[in-house]
Design a protein around this motif. Sequence first.
Motif, PDB file in Angstrom:
ATOM      1  N   GLU A 121      -1.032 -19.184  -1.764  1.00 43.12           N
ATOM      2  CA  GLU A 121      -1.326 -19.195  -0.331  1.00 43.12           C
ATOM      3  C   GLU A 121      -2.623 -19.951  -0.050  1.00 43.12           C
ATOM      4  O   GLU A 121      -2.701 -20.766   0.890  1.00 43.12           O
ATOM      5  CB  GLU A 121      -1.446 -17.757   0.181  1.00 43.12           C
ATOM      6  N   ALA A 122      -3.638 -19.687  -0.867  1.00 43.72           N
ATOM      7  CA  ALA A 122      -4.932 -20.334  -0.638  1.00 43.72           C
ATOM      8  C   ALA A 122      -4.871 -21.830  -0.916  1.00 43.72           C
ATOM      9  O   ALA A 122      -5.416 -22.643  -0.153  1.00 43.72           O
ATOM     10  CB  ALA A 122      -5.996 -19.676  -1.525  1.00 43.72           C
ATOM     11  N   ASP A 123      -4.178 -22.205  -1.986  1.00 42.63           N
ATOM     12  CA  ASP A 123      -4.140 -23.611  -2.400  1.00 42.63           C
ATOM     13  C   ASP A 123      -3.310 -24.465  -1.454  1.00 42.63           C
ATOM     14  O   ASP A 123      -3.630 -25.630  -1.194  1.00 42.63           O
ATOM     15  CB  ASP A 123      -3.590 -23.693  -3.821  1.00 42.63           C
ATOM     16  N   LEU A 124      -2.207 -23.891  -0.948  1.00 46.02           N
ATOM     17  CA  LEU A 124      -1.296 -24.655  -0.089  1.00 46.02           C
ATOM     18  C   LEU A 124      -1.486 -24.338   1.392  1.00 46.02           C
ATOM     19  O   LEU A 124      -0.659 -24.749   2.214  1.00 46.02           O
ATOM     20  CB  LEU A 124       0.157 -24.386  -0.502  1.00 46.02           C
ATOM     21  N   ASN A 125      -2.546 -23.607   1.706  1.00 47.10           N
ATOM     22  CA  ASN A 125      -2.871 -23.273   3.101  1.00 47.10           C
ATOM     23  C   ASN A 125      -1.723 -22.557   3.804  1.00 47.10           C
ATOM     24  O   ASN A 125      -1.319 -22.904   4.919  1.00 47.10           O
ATOM     25  CB  ASN A 125      -3.255 -24.539   3.887  1.00 47.10           C
ATOM     26  N   ILE A 126      -1.180 -21.536   3.152  1.00 42.35           N
ATOM     27  CA  ILE A 126      -0.096 -20.743   3.729  1.00 42.35           C
ATOM     28  C   ILE A 126      -0.714 -19.585   4.505  1.00 42.35           C
ATOM     29  O   ILE A 126      -1.409 -18.737   3.939  1.00 42.35           O
ATOM     30  CB  ILE A 126       0.844 -20.198   2.634  1.00 42.35           C
ATOM     31  N   ALA A 127      -0.473 -19.555   5.807  1.00 43.35           N
ATOM     32  CA  ALA A 127      -1.042 -18.502   6.648  1.00 43.35           C
ATOM     33  C   ALA A 127       0.011 -17.507   7.125  1.00 43.35           C
ATOM     34  O   ALA A 127      -0.322 -16.452   7.658  1.00 43.35           O
ATOM     35  CB  ALA A 127      -1.742 -19.128   7.859  1.00 43.35           C
ATOM     36  N   SER A 128       1.281 -17.822   6.932  1.00 42.05           N
ATOM     37  CA  SER A 128       2.373 -16.988   7.452  1.00 42.05           C
ATOM     38  C   SER A 128       2.927 -16.087   6.359  1.00 42.05           C
ATOM     39  O   SER A 128       3.158 -16.533   5.228  1.00 42.05           O
ATOM     40  CB  SER A 128       3.488 -17.884   8.001  1.00 42.05           C
ATOM     41  N   ASN A 129       3.165 -14.809   6.714  1.00 40.15           N
ATOM     42  CA  ASN A 129       3.806 -13.894   5.765  1.00 40.15           C
ATOM     43  C   ASN A 129       5.223 -14.341   5.439  1.00 40.15           C
ATOM     44  O   ASN A 129       5.704 -14.161   4.307  1.00 40.15           O
ATOM     45  CB  ASN A 129       3.837 -12.472   6.343  1.00 40.15           C
ATOM     46  N   VAL A 130       5.913 -14.911   6.423  1.00 38.24           N
ATOM     47  CA  VAL A 130       7.281 -15.393   6.200  1.00 38.24           C
ATOM     48  C   VAL A 130       7.283 -16.511   5.165  1.00 38.24           C
ATOM     49  O   VAL A 130       8.076 -16.499   4.204  1.00 38.24           O
ATOM     50  CB  VAL A 130       7.903 -15.881   7.523  1.00 38.24           C
ATOM     51  N   ALA A 131       6.409 -17.480   5.319  1.00 35.43           N
ATOM     52  CA  ALA A 131       6.336 -18.595   4.371  1.00 35.43           C
ATOM     53  C   ALA A 131       5.921 -18.107   2.996  1.00 35.43           C
ATOM     54  O   ALA A 131       6.431 -18.584   1.971  1.00 35.43           O
ATOM     55  CB  ALA A 131       5.355 -19.646   4.881  1.00 35.43           C
ATOM     56  N   SER A 132       5.007 -17.145   2.951  1.00 38.70           N
ATOM     57  CA  SER A 132       4.561 -16.597   1.671  1.00 38.70           C
ATOM     58  C   SER A 132       5.707 -15.916   0.934  1.00 38.70           C
ATOM     59  O   SER A 132       5.879 -16.074  -0.281  1.00 38.70           O
ATOM     60  CB  SER A 132       3.422 -15.604   1.906  1.00 38.70           C
ATOM     61  N   THR A 133       6.535 -15.168   1.669  1.00 39.46           N
ATOM     62  CA  THR A 133       7.685 -14.495   1.053  1.00 39.46           C
ATOM     63  C   THR A 133       8.727 -15.506   0.598  1.00 39.46           C
ATOM     64  O   THR A 133       9.289 -15.397  -0.501  1.00 39.46           O
ATOM     65  CB  THR A 133       8.309 -13.499   2.044  1.00 39.46           C
ATOM     66  N   LEU A 134       8.998 -16.512   1.443  1.00 41.10           N
ATOM     67  CA  LEU A 134       9.977 -17.539   1.072  1.00 41.10           C
ATOM     68  C   LEU A 134       9.530 -18.326  -0.155  1.00 41.10           C
ATOM     69  O   LEU A 134      10.370 -18.821  -0.920  1.00 41.10           O
ATOM     70  CB  LEU A 134      10.217 -18.490   2.241  1.00 41.10           C
ATOM     71  N   ALA A 135       8.225 -18.437  -0.368  1.00 42.86           N
ATOM     72  CA  ALA A 135       7.724 -19.131  -1.554  1.00 42.86           C
ATOM     73  C   ALA A 135       8.222 -18.465  -2.822  1.00 42.86           C
ATOM     74  O   ALA A 135       8.396 -19.120  -3.859  1.00 42.86           O
ATOM     75  CB  ALA A 135       6.198 -19.168  -1.536  1.00 42.86           C
ATOM     76  N   VAL A 136       8.503 -17.161  -2.744  1.00 38.06           N
ATOM     77  CA  VAL A 136       9.045 -16.432  -3.891  1.00 38.06           C
ATOM     78  C   VAL A 136      10.565 -16.419  -3.848  1.00 38.06           C
ATOM     79  O   VAL A 136      11.240 -16.696  -4.839  1.00 38.06           O
ATOM     80  CB  VAL A 136       8.503 -14.985  -3.934  1.00 38.06           C
ATOM     81  N   THR A 137      11.152 -16.098  -2.680  1.00 41.50           N
ATOM     82  CA  THR A 137      12.584 -15.780  -2.625  1.00 41.50           C
ATOM     83  C   THR A 137      13.499 -16.970  -2.380  1.00 41.50           C
ATOM     84  O   THR A 137      14.711 -16.853  -2.583  1.00 41.50           O
ATOM     85  CB  THR A 137      12.850 -14.738  -1.515  1.00 41.50           C
ATOM     86  N   LEU A 138      12.976 -18.117  -1.917  1.00 39.27           N
ATOM     87  CA  LEU A 138      13.860 -19.244  -1.601  1.00 39.27           C
ATOM     88  C   LEU A 138      14.600 -19.740  -2.831  1.00 39.27           C
ATOM     89  O   LEU A 138      15.709 -20.291  -2.732  1.00 39.27           O
ATOM     90  CB  LEU A 138      13.049 -20.382  -0.972  1.00 39.27           C
ATOM     91  N   TYR A 139      14.023 -19.556  -4.010  1.00 44.76           N
ATOM     92  CA  TYR A 139      14.700 -19.898  -5.259  1.00 44.76           C
ATOM     93  C   TYR A 139      16.045 -19.178  -5.351  1.00 44.76           C
ATOM     94  O   TYR A 139      17.040 -19.735  -5.826  1.00 44.76           O
ATOM     95  CB  TYR A 139      13.800 -19.504  -6.432  1.00 44.76           C
ATOM     96  N   VAL A 140      16.071 -17.922  -4.892  1.00 45.87           N
ATOM     97  CA  VAL A 140      17.288 -17.114  -5.000  1.00 45.87           C
ATOM     98  C   VAL A 140      18.382 -17.650  -4.086  1.00 45.87           C
ATOM     99  O   VAL A 140      19.569 -17.578  -4.419  1.00 45.87           O
ATOM    100  CB  VAL A 140      16.977 -15.635  -4.687  1.00 45.87           C
ATOM    101  N   LEU A 141      18.000 -18.195  -2.936  1.00 49.97           N
ATOM    102  CA  LEU A 141      19.007 -18.829  -2.072  1.00 49.97           C
ATOM    103  C   LEU A 141      19.633 -20.018  -2.783  1.00 49.97           C
ATOM    104  O   LEU A 141      20.840 -20.268  -2.651  1.00 49.97           O
ATOM    105  CB  LEU A 141      18.358 -19.268  -0.757  1.00 49.97           C
TER     106      LEU A 141
END
Length: 488
Positions: free
Chosen positions: A70-90
């Motif tokens: 989150e800090a390195d890629l400037n992620i401020a959204s909880n949704v984006a933070s969660t998708l960073a983990v779970t989008l692989y599963v999609l």
Amino acid sequence: MIPRQLEKGSIEDSVFPETEIVDWDGDDDPTNPRNWPGSKRWAHVVIISILALITNMAPTMCAPGIKEIEADLNIASNVASTLAVTLYVLGIAIGPMFISPLSEIYGRVPIYHGANVMFVAFILGNALSRSLAQFLVFRFLSGCAGGTPMALGGRTIADITTIQKRAAAMALFSMGPLAGPVLGPVIGGFVAAGPGWRWTFWLLAILGGVAGVTALMVMRETHPKVILERKAARLRATTGKLHLRSKHANTSLLPSQVLVRVLIWPTMLLFQSPILLVISLYVALVFGVMFLLFTTFPSVFEGQYGFSTSISGLVYLGLGVALVASMFLFNVLNGRVQAARMKADGVQQARPEYRLLLMIWFSPFVGLGLIIYGWTAYYKVHWIVPIIGTVFMGFGAFFVIMPAQLYLVDVFGSQAAASALGANNLLRYVSSTFLPLAGAPIYHSLNYGWGNTLLGLLALAFVPGPLLFYRYGERLRAKSSVKLGGSS
């Protein structure tokens, strides 16, 4: 209803004039993968299990380091933070639907190798990402490729083993997909705390590359259709007999038929069969809740208990211990429970509904585990207690997922089981991608105690489903408009 021709080849009824069929050279033909030496067959099982282990480490290996991402890629959204983990599963849900059918045309081995090369390439893309958009795109694409070993593993095992020896091979293969999501964050926690989050992906790429090179050296084609077609082509070239045809020459499907089989038919089955719909929704909920827990462990154990990033990865071992213990218990109980029920009912053939008994007994542990985890984390009870809650949850989850798969196979029979399982897998992976997005809003509004109680009660609400199917499933199957294997 689905036309019969979709299950059979497009040229099944065509006749080759003066055709001479090319088949195995007897039951002991050494070119038949089922007749390979035991060491060669088991080597293939081990290799595909390792490939599945590595690709299943990828969904959760970055979870302990999500704060650094989150800090390195400037992620401020909880949704984006969660998708960073779970989008692989999609990606796991969607990619194999298009990649794995190619193995019926080109063989298993080229698909394994090609998918592994893509997996490593896209994982490297994650390691080198400089923006959230790049990271999410590579995350999804790596999942599309990474789902291939799981989609093809069962087919490879069916190619190289007889029915009598298949259970042991499947048990060994299943260790990879089971251990991956747990082992991933354990390793990822220490890597993220040391070299940094990017090295979790460098490490995955290295492991994938080593496994891919090993597979290139060890694996050989196992699909009997492809092997016999190559044999027929070789004989036509050497003998000049152009009428030689493989015995599987009439089982090929057109691309349009493949598309119908992997996309349209599973969707139709899902809405035509109440059994498939309810069981798939139950599995999807349980799988989604598991991934919701994966994404919230860092905030719970680092925020509530002050764990370091490296140590927080170890909390995933609770689920891992539960899944491994459940697998061994399932192997002990499954056959005995079916035999006892057959004897009590005075029948010679097991009903598909007998598969639901273990689900009925143990599935309530999902809700119980969630409630224990939620309230003990909320009140900051000693950290071992919420981990014990995850053990209960993982134990119950296994006894939902495994009996559900076996029940669907028994109910739909060999002709429709692949489509039924395809629909089941699609729902559970979509749920695993998007249900965790509800985690932050739920916990923000209801706190860990009531939030997990809500999820636990949802899981408990599905418990009557298996009970009803156990009692009335046979009647439902008899009335169903869908041709079910278990009712024939």
